[in-house]
Design a protein around this motif. Structure first.
Motif, PDB file in Angstrom:
ATOM      1  N   ILE A 201      83.379  34.456  66.839  1.00 49.57           N
ATOM      2  CA  ILE A 201      84.069  35.406  65.951  1.00 49.57           C
ATOM      3  C   ILE A 201      83.325  36.742  65.948  1.00 49.57           C
ATOM      4  CG2 ILE A 201      84.727  35.837  63.555  1.00 49.57           C
ATOM      5  CD1 ILE A 201      85.040  32.822  63.222  1.00 49.57           C
ATOM      6  N   LYS A 202      82.010  36.691  66.001  1.00 46.70           N
ATOM      7  CA  LYS A 202      81.224  37.934  65.985  1.00 46.70           C
ATOM      8  C   LYS A 202      81.509  38.784  67.213  1.00 46.70           C
ATOM      9  CE  LYS A 202      77.886  40.448  64.185  1.00 46.70           C
ATOM     10  NZ  LYS A 202      77.861  41.528  65.129  1.00 46.70           N
ATOM     11  N   THR A 203      81.673  38.133  68.376  1.00 49.60           N
ATOM     12  CA  THR A 203      81.985  38.891  69.594  1.00 49.60           C
ATOM     13  C   THR A 203      83.340  39.559  69.477  1.00 49.60           C
ATOM     14  OG1 THR A 203      80.650  37.352  70.893  1.00 49.60           O
ATOM     15  CG2 THR A 203      82.235  38.713  72.082  1.00 49.60           C
ATOM     16  N   LEU A 204      84.323  38.868  68.933  1.00 50.10           N
ATOM     17  CA  LEU A 204      85.647  39.471  68.763  1.00 50.10           C
ATOM     18  C   LEU A 204      85.587  40.630  67.778  1.00 50.10           C
ATOM     19  CD1 LEU A 204      87.865  36.244  68.627  1.00 50.10           C
ATOM     20  CD2 LEU A 204      87.581  37.830  70.542  1.00 50.10           C
ATOM     21  N   GLN A 205      84.792  40.505  66.739  1.00 51.63           N
ATOM     22  CA  GLN A 205      84.658  41.604  65.786  1.00 51.63           C
ATOM     23  C   GLN A 205      84.051  42.844  66.457  1.00 51.63           C
ATOM     24  OE1 GLN A 205      82.784  38.988  62.477  1.00 51.63           O
ATOM     25  NE2 GLN A 205      83.585  40.774  61.423  1.00 51.63           N
ATOM     26  N   ASP A 206      82.958  42.617  67.202  1.00 54.42           N
ATOM     27  CA  ASP A 206      82.258  43.752  67.808  1.00 54.42           C
ATOM     28  C   ASP A 206      83.061  44.398  68.931  1.00 54.42           C
ATOM     29  OD1 ASP A 206      80.224  43.200  66.080  1.00 54.42           O
ATOM     30  OD2 ASP A 206      79.031  42.062  67.535  1.00 54.42           O
ATOM     31  N   GLU A 207      83.710  43.607  69.773  1.00 56.64           N
ATOM     32  CA  GLU A 207      84.391  44.143  70.940  1.00 56.64           C
ATOM     33  C   GLU A 207      85.750  44.751  70.597  1.00 56.64           C
ATOM     34  OE1 GLU A 207      83.155  44.471  73.862  1.00 56.64           O
ATOM     35  OE2 GLU A 207      81.269  43.424  73.449  1.00 56.64           O
ATOM     36  N   LEU A 208      86.464  44.177  69.619  1.00 54.48           N
ATOM     37  CA  LEU A 208      87.833  44.627  69.322  1.00 54.48           C
ATOM     38  C   LEU A 208      87.929  45.378  68.002  1.00 54.48           C
ATOM     39  CD1 LEU A 208      89.774  41.446  70.469  1.00 54.48           C
ATOM     40  CD2 LEU A 208      89.196  43.483  71.792  1.00 54.48           C
ATOM     41  N   GLY A 209      86.834  45.502  67.272  1.00 53.32           N
ATOM     42  CA  GLY A 209      86.847  46.255  66.028  1.00 53.32           C
ATOM     43  C   GLY A 209      87.693  45.588  64.952  1.00 53.32           C
ATOM     44  N   LEU A 210      87.614  44.286  64.810  1.00 55.68           N
ATOM     45  CA  LEU A 210      88.425  43.530  63.855  1.00 55.68           C
ATOM     46  C   LEU A 210      87.580  43.126  62.668  1.00 55.68           C
ATOM     47  CD1 LEU A 210      90.294  41.171  66.349  1.00 55.68           C
ATOM     48  CD2 LEU A 210      91.098  43.362  65.434  1.00 55.68           C
ATOM     49  N   SER A 211      88.273  42.820  61.560  1.00 53.84           N
ATOM     50  CA  SER A 211      87.591  42.228  60.421  1.00 53.84           C
ATOM     51  C   SER A 211      87.323  40.763  60.719  1.00 53.84           C
ATOM     52  CB  SER A 211      88.440  42.377  59.162  1.00 53.84           C
ATOM     53  OG  SER A 211      89.652  41.648  59.293  1.00 53.84           O
ATOM     54  N   ARG A 212      86.521  40.160  59.885  1.00 54.12           N
ATOM     55  CA  ARG A 212      86.197  38.762  60.133  1.00 54.12           C
ATOM     56  C   ARG A 212      87.436  37.875  60.011  1.00 54.12           C
ATOM     57  NH1 ARG A 212      81.915  35.687  60.820  1.00 54.12           N
ATOM     58  NH2 ARG A 212      81.969  33.492  60.155  1.00 54.12           N
TER      59      ARG A 212
END
Length: 228
Positions: A201-212
């Motif tokens: 989940i952390k990678t998706l947050q950092d790479e795509l600029g998403l909330s948790r």
């Protein structure tokens, strides 16, 4: 300038050899172990100052000879510690202070250069002539175009407006849900290939600029899909 290492080496050896006797004499007349060390130090500094200035060398050497001779006579029991001997040893430091400062105050005389004789014996340097600035000739406002063309290129300047800095405006690019899923699958494939684990989940947050919360839902959709 070439240094005479033999001369200064001999000086250092002599100072070390005489320092022990001077220290023992100071201890014999009642100096404590710390103050007694200042007696050979003072005599050594006086000797070095005299050698460097080229004056009072004989007096400095004679003082060292006298102190060393008195020390050995006291150590051998040939001379008893008396009032004159105590006064003489106690006077070493003040006398060295006086002579070292006297030798250090001698400065060479500075003579002003003679540039010429003036009436009345007043010799002063003549002021330097100040060169006059050279002003280039500029044609009058009524000059013809041919006169302006004859001027050097460096003398005629044309006013050019300063270039305005370019402003770069960047607008954020919004990804559609389909784009997000495609990028998430790509990240998941890379994670499985490199770590053998699904994307975090952390990678998706950092790479795509998403909330948790958004990254959690997106991971739930794509984590089971490893193929294209």
């Amino acid at each position: 300038m070439k240094r005479d290492y033999l001369k200064w080496g001999a000086l250092a050896a002599a100072l070390v050899a005489t320092a022990s006797a001077e220290y023992e004499l100071a201890r014999a007349v009642g100096f404590n172990q710390f103050v007694a060390a200042a007696v050979p130090a003072a005599l050594d500094l006086y000797t070095v100052r005299a050698l460097r200035s080229g004056r009072e060398v004989l007096a400095a050497v004679a003082a060292m000879i006298g102190v060393n001779a008195a020390s050995h006579l006291v150590t051998a029991g040939l001379v008893a510690v008396s009032v004159p001997l105590v006064v003489a040893v106690a006077a070493i430091a003040p006398l060295v202070l006086w002579r070292v400062h006297s030798l250090g105050d001698d400065r060479p005389e500075v003579t002003s250069p003679v540039t010429g004789d003036r009436p009345g014996g007043d010799e002063r340097p003549a002021p330097a002539a100040t060169p006059k600035p050279v002003i280039p000739a500029v044609p009058p406002l009524t000059a013809t175009p041919f006169q302006w063309a004859a001027l050097p290129a460096s003398k005629v300047t044309t006013a050019v407006p300063a270039a305005q800095p370019r402003q770069v405006v960047t607008a954020p690019v919004a990804l559609t849900p389909a784009d997000l899923r495609r990028e998430a699958r790509k990240l998941n494939r890379e994670a499985v290939r490199s770590t053998r684990r699904p994307v975090t989940i952390k990678t998706l947050q950092d790479e795509l600029g998403l909330s948790r919360r958004e990254a959690t839902e997106l991971r739930r959709e794509v984590v089971g899909t490893v193929g294209p």
